[in-house]
Design a protein around this motif. Structure first.
Motif, PDB file in Angstrom:
ATOM      1  N   ARG A  82       2.641   1.709  -3.426  1.00  0.00           N
ATOM      2  CA  ARG A  82       1.678   2.220  -4.422  1.00  0.00           C
ATOM      3  C   ARG A  82       1.410   3.703  -4.214  1.00  0.00           C
ATOM      4  N   ARG A  87       0.837  -1.202   0.000  1.00  0.00           N
ATOM      5  CA  ARG A  87       0.000   0.000   0.000  1.00  0.00           C
ATOM      6  C   ARG A  87       0.872   1.252   0.000  1.00  0.00           C
ATOM      7  N   ASN A 111       2.644   6.699  -6.728  1.00  0.00           N
ATOM      8  CA  ASN A 111       1.620   7.539  -7.364  1.00  0.00           C
ATOM      9  C   ASN A 111       1.868   9.014  -7.065  1.00  0.00           C
ATOM     10  N   ARG A 144       0.784   4.966 -11.293  1.00  0.00           N
ATOM     11  CA  ARG A 144       1.642   3.790 -11.269  1.00  0.00           C
ATOM     12  C   ARG A 144       1.170   2.765 -12.296  1.00  0.00           C
ATOM     13  N   SER A 145      -0.134   2.549 -12.407  1.00  0.00           N
ATOM     14  CA  SER A 145      -0.683   1.600 -13.383  1.00  0.00           C
ATOM     15  C   SER A 145      -0.396   2.048 -14.811  1.00  0.00           C
TER      16      SER A 145
END
Length: 151
Positions: A25, A22, A29, A38-39
């Motif tokens: 991420r 978590r 971001n 990030r994706s």
């Protein structure tokens, strides 16, 4: 070690892994903010490393629904990082490719990501990193076995 102690250690490990993921991420971001999530970064990386691809291939690669890939690539298209063209083999299919601007954005984000990971994991020795990789490989192998046995 008894079962109860093993269960407590397993619970603690699961909790730590969840917090670490978590945090990684969220912080990535934040570092990528204004350029990509990030994706979106991982889609840019795949297009950079593998060349033009159909959304369905990206969906398989990242274990996402094609609609999720479409939503992720919409922003990348609007910012000029990717192009969408009709496939020459199948006119119904779209092929995504990086633009020069998208390649530059990916390269810049990769530098930011690499620096961040060095800061986060820089206190670990090479031996510690290898032990962690070995442990995670062992966990992933049991997960792969479960997937194979459930099909």
């Amino acid at each position: 070690m008894g079962q109860e102690q093993h269960d407590q250690l397993t619970y603690r490990l699961e909790e730590q892994m969840r917090v670490i993921l978590r945090t990684l991420r969220r912080e990535l971001n934040q570092l990528f903010e204004g350029t990509a999530t990030r994706s979106e970064f991982f889609i840019l990386r795949s297009l950079s490393e593998n060349g033009p691809q159909r959304p369905t291939l990206l969906a398989e690669q990242f274990e996402l629904a094609t609609s999720q890939v479409t939503a992720l690539t919409d922003k990348l298209y609007k910012t000029g990082f990717v192009t969408r063209t009709r496939s020459t083999e199948d006119r119904r299919s779209i092929v995504l490719a990086l633009t020069d601007e998208g390649e530059a954005a990916f390269r810049n984000l990769e530098v930011v990501r690499r620096k961040y990971l060095q800061e986060r994991f820089g206190t670990l020795s090479e031996e510690e990193l290898n032990v962690m990789i070995h442990v995670f490989d062992k966990i992933l192998a049991t997960m792969d076995e479960e997937v194979v046995s459930s099909n």
